[in-house]
Design an enzyme around this catalytic site. Structure first.
Site, mmCIF file in Angstrom:
data_model
loop_
_atom_site.group_PDB
_atom_site.id
_atom_site.type_symbol
_atom_site.label_atom_id
_atom_site.label_comp_id
_atom_site.label_asym_id
_atom_site.label_seq_id
_atom_site.Cartn_x
_atom_site.Cartn_y
_atom_site.Cartn_z
ATOM 1 N N ILE A 1 0.833 -1.203 0.000
ATOM 2 C CA ILE A 1 0.000 0.000 0.000
ATOM 3 C C ILE A 1 0.866 1.252 0.000
ATOM 4 O O ILE A 1 0.571 2.227 -0.693
ATOM 5 C CB ILE A 1 -0.949 -0.013 1.213
ATOM 6 C CG1 ILE A 1 -1.995 -1.112 1.080
ATOM 7 C CG2 ILE A 1 -1.638 1.346 1.374
ATOM 8 C CD1 ILE A 1 -2.840 -1.320 2.323
ATOM 9 N N VAL B 1 9.641 3.566 12.621
ATOM 10 C CA VAL B 1 8.585 4.260 13.354
ATOM 11 C C VAL B 1 8.610 3.943 14.849
ATOM 12 O O VAL B 1 7.917 4.592 15.636
ATOM 13 C CB VAL B 1 7.183 3.964 12.774
ATOM 14 C CG1 VAL B 1 7.083 4.452 11.342
ATOM 15 C CG2 VAL B 1 6.830 2.481 12.888
ATOM 16 N N TYR C 1 -3.982 -7.572 16.257
ATOM 17 C CA TYR C 1 -3.990 -6.676 15.102
ATOM 18 C C TYR C 1 -5.231 -5.787 15.110
ATOM 19 O O TYR C 1 -5.150 -4.576 14.889
ATOM 20 C CB TYR C 1 -3.923 -7.485 13.806
ATOM 21 C CG TYR C 1 -3.876 -6.643 12.571
ATOM 22 C CD1 TYR C 1 -2.718 -5.932 12.228
ATOM 23 C CD2 TYR C 1 -4.979 -6.531 11.723
ATOM 24 C CE1 TYR C 1 -2.668 -5.140 11.088
ATOM 25 C CE2 TYR C 1 -4.935 -5.745 10.582
ATOM 26 C CZ TYR C 1 -3.775 -5.053 10.268
ATOM 27 O OH TYR C 1 -3.732 -4.264 9.139
ATOM 28 N N LYS D 1 -5.506 -1.620 15.255
ATOM 29 C CA LYS D 1 -6.151 -0.807 14.232
ATOM 30 C C LYS D 1 -7.382 -0.074 14.781
ATOM 31 O O LYS D 1 -7.716 1.023 14.326
ATOM 32 C CB LYS D 1 -6.526 -1.674 13.027
ATOM 33 C CG LYS D 1 -5.310 -2.140 12.237
ATOM 34 C CD LYS D 1 -4.453 -0.975 11.758
ATOM 35 C CE LYS D 1 -3.299 -1.405 10.898
ATOM 36 N NZ LYS D 1 -2.504 -0.271 10.363
ATOM 37 N N VAL E 1 -6.106 -6.645 1.329
ATOM 38 C CA VAL E 1 -5.474 -6.072 0.143
ATOM 39 C C VAL E 1 -4.456 -7.061 -0.426
ATOM 40 O O VAL E 1 -3.701 -7.693 0.321
ATOM 41 C CB VAL E 1 -4.786 -4.737 0.486
ATOM 42 C CG1 VAL E 1 -4.220 -4.084 -0.774
ATOM 43 C CG2 VAL E 1 -5.776 -3.797 1.170
ATOM 44 N N THR F 1 -1.359 -7.699 -1.417
ATOM 45 C CA THR F 1 -0.020 -7.130 -1.299
ATOM 46 C C THR F 1 0.984 -8.229 -0.940
ATOM 47 O O THR F 1 0.594 -9.319 -0.514
ATOM 48 C CB THR F 1 0.036 -6.056 -0.196
ATOM 49 O OG1 THR F 1 -0.252 -6.695 1.061
ATOM 50 C CG2 THR F 1 -0.964 -4.939 -0.449
#
Length: 251
Positions: free
Chosen positions: A16, A54, A145, A149, A178, A180
């Site tokens: 993404i 991050v 997860y 989110k 998605v 990916t």
């Protein structure tokens, strides 16, 4: 649309994130790509790849300064970097909980905090966080997860409330599953990866996985001046999964 503007995308080398970088670039923006390994970033004079983690404030501070020095500022931040977790609530240990929440939630806060001094000088400041359908739908074996989110969604709303008076818009995109490399790696651990992929596609009303490009287009819209009246919003790009309840398909 983005001529003269600078966008920064975390985790911008693949999936993404890369689709976002390419979409901003195609729309005329200059783009800073922050990633653990930026060597795979899109090669172009209007793209500046910088190593950043991050989970490490010092690396983020240095990376953002590098982008601002290279392009003259930062107007848009896309908080895309994140990691996955699979399992029911008791299947991830304390270290995994700490790691995922640190990257997926505190990482968004950390990156935003070091970017705000630049955004406050922008005429078109916007932040777009990448959330997930998992924030609002009870998906099996995604306890950690989903928690991370869900926190991103809540953080988006709170940031939007805090920053709207400064002219900084904050929104999030909530993708479904998605197609990916990240999802491919997750599927590789399944007993039958192709069957698992078909099952993931079937649970979305469209009957297929979302593409990274479709998510990127939503991100670009929310970041653009065209969305000037949009803040504190979560935009679902999930093939109808969050809102539609269709009859089961015949087998």
């Amino acid at each position: 649309m983005f001529d003269g503007l600078v966008a920064v995308v975390t985790g911008g080398v693949s999936g993404i994130g890369r689709a976002c970088v390419e979409a901003f670039h195609a729309a005329g923006a200059r783009v800073g790509v922050l990633d653990l390994d930026p060597t795979g970033a899109l090669e172009d004079p209007r793209v500046h790849g910088v190593r950043a983690d991050v989970a490490d404030r010092a690396s983020l501070t240095a990376a953002m300064a590098s982008v601002a020095h290279t392009f003259g500022g930062v107007d848009i931040l896309v908080n895309n970097a994140g990691i996955s977790a699979v399992g029911e609530v008791e299947e991830n240990d304390d270290a995994q909980w700490a790691r995922v929440l640190d990257v997926n939630v505190t990482g968004v806060a950390r990156t935003t905090a070091v970017t705000l001094p630049y955004l406050r000088r922008s005429r078109a400041a916007a932040i777009v966080n990448i959330s997930s359908i998992a924030a609002s739908a009870g998906l099996p074996k995604r306890a950690l997860y989903s928690a991370s989110k869900g926190a991103v969604h809540a953080l988006t709303l709170s940031m939007a409330a805090d920053l709207v008076g400064e002219g900084i818009r904050v929104n999030c995109v909530a993708p479904g599953t998605v197609d990916t490399p990240w999802v491919t790696r997750l599927l590789a651990n399944a007993a039958d990866p192709q069957a698992e992929k078909r099952q993931l596609a079937a649970r979305q009303p469209t009957g297929r996985l979302v593409t990274a490009q479709e998510v990127a287009e939503a991100v670009v819209y929310l970041a653009s001046p065209m969305a000037g009246a949009v803040t504190g919003t979560s935009l679902a790009v999930d093939g109808g999964m969050s809102g539609l309840r269709l009859p089961a398909r015949a087998t």
